[in-house]
Design a protein around this motif. Structure first.
Motif, PDB file in Angstrom:
ATOM      1  N   ASP A  50       5.574  -3.230 -17.811  1.00 23.61           N
ATOM      2  CA  ASP A  50       6.231  -4.603 -18.043  1.00 23.61           C
ATOM      3  C   ASP A  50       7.693  -3.835 -18.042  1.00 23.61           C
ATOM      4  O   ASP A  50       7.707  -2.934 -19.033  1.00 23.61           O
ATOM      5  N   ASP A  51       8.193  -5.367 -17.761  1.00 23.39           N
ATOM      6  CA  ASP A  51       9.938  -4.651 -17.659  1.00 23.39           C
ATOM      7  C   ASP A  51      10.824  -6.336 -17.548  1.00 23.39           C
ATOM      8  O   ASP A  51      10.154  -7.245 -17.935  1.00 23.39           O
ATOM      9  N   THR A  52      11.740  -6.294 -17.492  1.00 30.05           N
ATOM     10  CA  THR A  52      12.481  -7.264 -17.077  1.00 30.05           C
ATOM     11  C   THR A  52      13.624  -6.964 -16.251  1.00 30.05           C
ATOM     12  O   THR A  52      13.529  -5.138 -16.092  1.00 30.05           O
ATOM     13  N   TYR A  53      13.822  -7.765 -15.682  1.00 29.67           N
ATOM     14  CA  TYR A  53      15.005  -7.405 -14.647  1.00 29.67           C
ATOM     15  C   TYR A  53      15.638  -8.760 -14.552  1.00 29.67           C
ATOM     16  O   TYR A  53      14.693  -9.960 -14.642  1.00 29.67           O
ATOM     17  N   ASP A  54      16.887  -9.044 -14.299  1.00 29.60           N
ATOM     18  CA  ASP A  54      18.065  -9.789 -14.311  1.00 29.60           C
ATOM     19  C   ASP A  54      17.673 -10.782 -15.596  1.00 29.60           C
ATOM     20  O   ASP A  54      17.921 -12.422 -14.860  1.00 29.60           O
ATOM     21  N   GLY A  55      17.236 -10.716 -16.363  1.00 31.70           N
ATOM     22  CA  GLY A  55      17.145 -11.782 -17.787  1.00 31.70           C
ATOM     23  C   GLY A  55      15.010 -12.382 -17.073  1.00 31.70           C
ATOM     24  O   GLY A  55      14.906 -13.174 -18.341  1.00 31.70           O
ATOM     25  N   LYS A  56      14.278 -11.388 -16.462  1.00 30.97           N
ATOM     26  CA  LYS A  56      13.343 -12.253 -15.910  1.00 30.97           C
ATOM     27  C   LYS A  56      12.108 -10.847 -16.658  1.00 30.97           C
ATOM     28  O   LYS A  56      12.150 -10.288 -16.094  1.00 30.97           O
ATOM     29  N   GLU A  57      11.377 -11.933 -16.809  1.00 28.45           N
ATOM     30  CA  GLU A  57       9.922 -10.797 -17.121  1.00 28.45           C
ATOM     31  C   GLU A  57       9.726 -10.368 -15.881  1.00 28.45           C
ATOM     32  O   GLU A  57       9.510 -11.566 -15.097  1.00 28.45           O
ATOM     33  N   VAL A  58       9.382  -9.211 -15.361  1.00 27.80           N
ATOM     34  CA  VAL A  58       8.172  -8.378 -14.550  1.00 27.80           C
ATOM     35  C   VAL A  58       7.269  -7.971 -15.150  1.00 27.80           C
ATOM     36  O   VAL A  58       7.133  -6.978 -15.675  1.00 27.80           O
ATOM     37  N   ARG A  59       6.304  -7.895 -14.095  1.00 24.13           N
ATOM     38  CA  ARG A  59       5.435  -6.805 -14.192  1.00 24.13           C
ATOM     39  C   ARG A  59       6.490  -6.070 -12.988  1.00 24.13           C
ATOM     40  O   ARG A  59       5.834  -6.400 -11.693  1.00 24.13           O
ATOM     41  N   ALA A  83       5.461  11.477   1.357  1.00 20.86           N
ATOM     42  CA  ALA A  83       4.697  10.729   0.606  1.00 20.86           C
ATOM     43  C   ALA A  83       5.796   9.628   1.362  1.00 20.86           C
ATOM     44  O   ALA A  83       7.217   9.831   1.167  1.00 20.86           O
ATOM     45  N   ARG A  84       5.203   8.635   0.253  1.00 20.57           N
ATOM     46  CA  ARG A  84       5.744   6.996   0.840  1.00 20.57           C
ATOM     47  C   ARG A  84       5.769   6.706  -1.602  1.00 20.57           C
ATOM     48  O   ARG A  84       4.518   6.829  -1.853  1.00 20.57           O
ATOM     49  N   TRP A  85       6.719   5.950  -1.562  1.00 20.04           N
ATOM     50  CA  TRP A  85       6.638   5.859  -3.192  1.00 20.04           C
ATOM     51  C   TRP A  85       7.066   4.034  -2.372  1.00 20.04           C
ATOM     52  O   TRP A  85       7.947   3.458  -2.111  1.00 20.04           O
ATOM     53  N   GLU A  86       6.485   3.289  -3.436  1.00 24.33           N
ATOM     54  CA  GLU A  86       6.836   1.130  -2.940  1.00 24.33           C
ATOM     55  C   GLU A  86       6.906   0.800  -4.706  1.00 24.33           C
ATOM     56  O   GLU A  86       6.044   1.321  -5.500  1.00 24.33           O
ATOM     57  N   GLN A  87       7.558  -0.259  -4.877  1.00 29.45           N
ATOM     58  CA  GLN A  87       8.368  -0.841  -6.204  1.00 29.45           C
ATOM     59  C   GLN A  87       7.940  -1.678  -5.761  1.00 29.45           C
ATOM     60  O   GLN A  87       8.169  -2.086  -4.794  1.00 29.45           O
ATOM     61  N   ALA A  88       7.233  -2.995  -6.689  1.00 34.90           N
ATOM     62  CA  ALA A  88       7.096  -4.325  -6.231  1.00 34.90           C
ATOM     63  C   ALA A  88       6.691  -4.806  -7.596  1.00 34.90           C
ATOM     64  O   ALA A  88       6.261  -4.482  -8.980  1.00 34.90           O
ATOM     65  N   PHE A  89       7.555  -6.310  -7.680  1.00 28.29           N
ATOM     66  CA  PHE A  89       7.517  -6.806  -9.252  1.00 28.29           C
ATOM     67  C   PHE A  89       6.579  -8.509  -9.285  1.00 28.29           C
ATOM     68  O   PHE A  89       6.758  -8.547  -8.034  1.00 28.29           O
ATOM     69  N   SER A  90       6.256  -8.333  -9.996  1.00 28.25           N
ATOM     70  CA  SER A  90       5.418  -9.872 -10.072  1.00 28.25           C
ATOM     71  C   SER A  90       5.515 -10.981 -11.292  1.00 28.25           C
ATOM     72  O   SER A  90       6.543  -9.900 -12.409  1.00 28.25           O
ATOM     73  N   LEU A  91       5.967 -11.859 -10.929  1.00 25.90           N
ATOM     74  CA  LEU A  91       7.074 -13.052 -11.817  1.00 25.90           C
ATOM     75  C   LEU A  91       5.624 -14.197 -12.545  1.00 25.90           C
ATOM     76  O   LEU A  91       6.147 -14.405 -13.325  1.00 25.90           O
ATOM     77  N   ALA A 126      -0.182 -11.730 -10.189  1.00 24.53           N
ATOM     78  CA  ALA A 126      -0.948 -12.355  -9.006  1.00 24.53           C
ATOM     79  C   ALA A 126      -0.095 -12.545  -7.628  1.00 24.53           C
ATOM     80  O   ALA A 126      -1.369 -12.046  -6.665  1.00 24.53           O
ATOM     81  N   THR A 127       0.696 -12.505  -7.668  1.00 23.52           N
ATOM     82  CA  THR A 127       1.598 -12.327  -7.346  1.00 23.52           C
ATOM     83  C   THR A 127       2.347 -11.064  -6.214  1.00 23.52           C
ATOM     84  O   THR A 127       3.176 -11.116  -8.086  1.00 23.52           O
ATOM     85  N   TRP A 128       2.799 -10.258  -5.714  1.00 25.03           N
ATOM     86  CA  TRP A 128       3.306  -8.668  -5.731  1.00 25.03           C
ATOM     87  C   TRP A 128       4.745  -9.120  -4.490  1.00 25.03           C
ATOM     88  O   TRP A 128       5.181  -9.435  -3.758  1.00 25.03           O
ATOM     89  N   LEU A 129       5.490  -9.252  -5.002  1.00 29.39           N
ATOM     90  CA  LEU A 129       7.035  -8.630  -4.063  1.00 29.39           C
ATOM     91  C   LEU A 129       7.607  -7.638  -3.551  1.00 29.39           C
ATOM     92  O   LEU A 129       8.285  -6.963  -4.915  1.00 29.39           O
ATOM     93  N   THR A 130       7.031  -6.724  -2.428  1.00 28.30           N
ATOM     94  CA  THR A 130       7.720  -5.423  -2.590  1.00 28.30           C
ATOM     95  C   THR A 130       9.309  -5.123  -2.457  1.00 28.30           C
ATOM     96  O   THR A 130       9.542  -5.826  -1.246  1.00 28.30           O
ATOM     97  N   ASN A 131      10.080  -4.471  -3.153  1.00 32.91           N
ATOM     98  CA  ASN A 131      10.779  -5.056  -3.026  1.00 32.91           C
ATOM     99  C   ASN A 131      11.784  -3.277  -3.121  1.00 32.91           C
ATOM    100  O   ASN A 131      13.069  -2.768  -2.494  1.00 32.91           O
ATOM    101  N   TRP A 132      11.033  -2.472  -2.853  1.00 34.46           N
ATOM    102  CA  TRP A 132      11.839  -0.725  -2.541  1.00 34.46           C
ATOM    103  C   TRP A 132      10.736   0.002  -2.073  1.00 34.46           C
ATOM    104  O   TRP A 132       9.669  -0.074  -2.348  1.00 34.46           O
TER     105      TRP A 132
END
Length: 158
Positions: free
Chosen positions: A105-114, A127-135, A139-145
């Protein structure tokens, strides 16, 4: 089953190709691409490691300390940024069938994110690394990096 040698593949020097959203929370945001270099060194006989990634495009460096907790069989991945001087909350998880998945759990741009990190496509030279956030609590994820790692060839003296 996850173990203290899971990240042995990452030890050494890498060229890294980044692809990341310009807005981590907007699924319609543009992607930017850039390169970087990374070096990872083992600690605690492989049950920990430390890497530094140099991203000139962002005028930034980052470091990750990974620690294997034997009692739980989980890894904690702890990221720090040269831009902020901040150690971010860890993501926790393990490898199963060659795929590592880590949540926190973290915050991003003032919002709580998983947060979810995924390590996949692991082989001797890549190798491959991916980061995704969920608001919505995961339940849903947005891969962003996404980072694609390619091992730097070691030159041997003849």
């Amino acid at each position: 089953m996850s173990g203290p040698r899971d990240f042995d593949f990452l030890h050494g020097d890498w060229q890294v190709r980044h692809r990341r959203r310009t807005d981590f929370l907007d699924p319609d945001s543009a992607w930017e691409e850039f390169g970087s270099t990374s070096r990872c060194v083992p600690l605690f006989d492989g049950a920990a490691n430390l890497d530094e990634i140099d991203m000139p495009h962002l005028s930034a460096k980052g470091a990750t300390l990974r620690l294997f907790e034997r009692a739980t069989g989980q890894w904690s991945l702890n990221w720090a940024s040269s831009v902020t001087g901040t150690l971010y909350p860890p993501v926790l998880g393990r490898f199963t069938d060659g795929r590592g998945e880590f949540h926190g759990d973290d915050t991003y741009d003032g919002k709580e994110v998983r947060v979810r990190f995924v390590w996949s496509g692991v082989f001797a030279n890549g190798a491959r690394w991916e980061q995704a956030f969920s608001l919505d609590g995961g339940a849903t994820w947005l891969t962003n990096w996404v980072m694609e790692f390619t091992r730097v060839a070691v030159s041997r003296a003849s």
